[in-house]
Design an enzyme around this catalytic site. Structure first.
Site, PDB file in Angstrom:
ATOM      1  N   GLU A 192       0.825  -1.214   0.000  1.00 43.13           N
ATOM      2  CA  GLU A 192       0.000   0.000   0.000  1.00 43.13           C
ATOM      3  C   GLU A 192       0.859   1.265   0.000  1.00 43.13           C
ATOM      4  OE1 GLU A 192      -2.870  -0.312   3.200  1.00 43.13           O
ATOM      5  OE2 GLU A 192      -3.960  -1.909   2.171  1.00 43.13           O
ATOM      6  N   GLU A 213      -6.124  -8.163  -0.020  1.00 46.56           N
ATOM      7  CA  GLU A 213      -6.542  -8.292   1.380  1.00 46.56           C
ATOM      8  C   GLU A 213      -8.019  -7.972   1.463  1.00 46.56           C
ATOM      9  OE1 GLU A 213      -4.420  -5.831   4.176  1.00 46.56           O
ATOM     10  OE2 GLU A 213      -2.477  -6.247   3.293  1.00 46.56           O
TER      11      GLU A 213
END
Ligand SMILES: *[C@@H]1O[C@H](CO)[C@@H](O)[C@H](O)[C@H]1NC(C)=O
Ligand SMILES: *[C@@H]1O[C@H](CO)[C@@H](O)[C@H](O)[C@H]1NC(C)=O
Ligand SMILES: *[C@@H]1O[C@H](CO)[C@@H](O)[C@H](O)[C@H]1NC(C)=O
Ligand SMILES: *[C@@H]1O[C@H](CO)[C@@H](O)[C@H](O)[C@H]1NC(C)=O
Length: 495
Positions: free
Chosen positions: A121, A266
């Protein structure tokens, strides 16, 4: 039956066989930020027992990778953000990284590495511009290094990104586009991934939608909720995961990548550390998710489902709680592989817990009965205990949030005592504490006992590799039986 229908029937039977053999796979994230990690061989058996055939690691953890060797599980190896700058600085650094953390595990240990996830991220808004300049060069260098190592075909690069890299101006999925500050960078990265046969990886968190916005309609976070649907042209969205994913698909379409493969890196629901993080919600969300995966259901704009990496396999008590106390409770299992709530997995079986876990002695550190709640040393003792251990279950709305003051102190003392491996002198809070053999757990509040990592070496206990072997034969036997039953069913049905 005619030839054509026979062929169709045959194909259907093959599909059924495929299902019975567990071809409908399941992926998950295996994080290792814990003070008392389960032995990797136990985790690998846990993965196999529960039908996981793909796993994502956040770093090239040697223990985890070695245990995954010859397991039949496909691996995505992550590179932490701190590595991005050095990897961006030159292709030689990337070559060293690939040699040490990818090539050697494939050749020496037979690890089935399929992806390298460059960064985690990195474009998250809260990181500001920290990784904006280094992510793409690092990605290119890793790709070049993989090709040089002869792994260009087998191992694909990707960058797991938070869903905050795209947004929608009108609130509808069809209005999706990449964030304006990183749009051209996103397009360059996606083009690069596409040219190299890679996929875009996005992490999507319906829980965080609910956490961030108290007015978010709760039912819209789940798959079987009764929230008012969001109507977008001819499509009615009944859950935020579909809407969020299709916002990305719209963004891809607008920029000329309508067939770009996407992986959900995720997705999951935590069980503790917040009012909305509880067993009931986590079970509802994850069961709904598993049912979709099993049914092969995609979203309105992408009927073919992406690979979905469940977050997460086990709890991690050493994770940063900057985003919130729930961060340490995403597991479908506790840190020790104990089941939290029931789930029907995509292999048609219910959850199987970790086996062969060695614990410290069955004893807990609690507040002494004769100690007084008004003792001036109490607040600082509790504070000290919680500074060096995980007290995230004590907050409002959490699993131990309704304990009285005395039990609250006991919880803190015990977490400290366990986290420090029940060592001598670690249940010694200014004479306020005492060791007990009576389990102080109550209602939803679990007084843990940590894993004993040293006792695990005991030669008299079954060795992890022999257990993994046992698991393997059991699994293939089950698959054989399921396959045979499938075939018989097909034959019976056919006549
Ligand atoms: C990977 O390889 C590099 C060498 O480039 C090394 O410094 C690093 O510690 C290795 N391990 C991990 C977990 O990245
Ligand atoms: C939704 O599904 C979950 C899991 O299958 C189930 O436990 C729950 O009762 C369902 N809720 C509603 C409102 O249908
Ligand atoms: C329990 O302990 C936590 C952590 O020190 C604290 O935040 C909380 O207020 C305490 N609750 C009670 C009821 O004492
Ligand atoms: C703990 O108790 C012992 C014996 O009763 C006493 O000598 C000691 O001063 C006490 N320690 C503290 C920190 O209160």
């Amino acid at each position: 039956m005619g030839l054509r229908s026979f062929v169709w029937f045959f194909l259907l039977c093959m599909l059924f066989e495929g299902l019975a053999k567990g071809i409908v796979g399941l992926a998950c994230n295996w994080g290792t930020r814990t003070t008392h990690p389960l032995p990797p061989t136990i985790v690998v058996k846990l993965l196999k027992d529960n039908g996981f055939n793909k796993v994502k690691l956040f770093e090239a953890d040697p223990g985890a990778l070695k245990a995954l060797g010859k397991s039949g599980i496909e691996v995505m190896v992550g590179i932490p953000n701190e590595f991005l700058a050095p990897l961006a600085s030159g292709v030689r650094v990337a070559e060293d990284w690939v040699t040490q953390n990818v090539s050697s595990y494939i050749s020496k240990y037979g690890v089935d590495i399929r992806h390298v996830a460059v960064g985690n991220e990195p474009f998250l808004k809260t990181y500001k511009d920290t990784f904006l300049k280094t992510t793409f060069p690092a990605l290119q260098n890793i790709q070049a290094a993989l090709i040089k190592a002869g792994l260009g075909r087998q191992v694909k690069v990707t960058v797991p990104l938070n869903a905050d890299v795209y947004q929608t101006e009108d609130g509808l999925p069809s209005g999706g586009n990449f964030r304006s500050d990183i749009r051209s960078l996103m397009i360059s990265i996606i083009k690069f991934l596409s040219d190299n046969g890679g996929a875009l990886t996005i992490n999507i968190y319906p829980f965080l939608s609910l956490y961030a916005d108290p007015h978010f309609p709760v039912d819209y976070a789940f798959f079987n909720g009764s929230a008012a649907p969001v109507v977008d042209g001819s499509i009615s969205y009944t859950n935020v995961l579909d809407a969020n994913f299709d916002t990305l698909i719209s963004a891809l379409e607008k920029n000329g990548f309508s067939s770009m493969p996407v992986i959900i890196g995720e997705v999951g629901w935590p069980t503790d550390g917040d009012v909305n993080a509880n067993m009931k919600y986590a079970q509802r969300f994850n069961q709904g998710l598993l049912d979709r995966i099993k049914a092969g259901r995609g979203t309105p704009k992408r009927p073919t489902p992406p690979d979905i990496y469940l977050f997460a396999l086990i709890d991690e008590d050493a994770k940063s709680i900057d985003p919130g106390k729930f961060e340490r409770h995403w597991g479908i299992f506790y840190f020790d592989g104990v089941i939290k709530y029931s789930l029907n997995m995509v292999n048609g079986q219910s959850l199987v817990p970790a086996k062969g876990v060695k614990y410290l002695a069955r004893e807990w550190c609690v507040m002494a009965p004769e100690a007084s709640l008004s003792d001036p040393n109490l607040p600082q003792s509790v504070n000290y205990a919680c500074t060096y251990s995980d007290c995230t279950s004590l907050g409002y709305g959490s699993s131990c949030g309704t304990l009285d003051e005395r039990s609250n102190a006991s919880y803190a003392f015990n977490m400290y005592y366990q986290t420090l491996d029940q060592r001598k002198g670690t249940c010694d809070f200014s004479n306020l504490s005492v060791i007990t053999k009576v389990d102080p757990s109550q209602d939803t509040c679990r007084f843990e006992i940590m894993i004993d990592l040293k006792k695990h070496e005991n030669p008299r206990s079954p060795t992890p590799s022999s257990m993994a072997a046992a698991g393997r034969s059991q699994n293939s036997l089950l698959q054989l039986v399921a396959g045979a039953l499938g075939l018989i069913a097909c034959i019976l049905w056919g006549f």
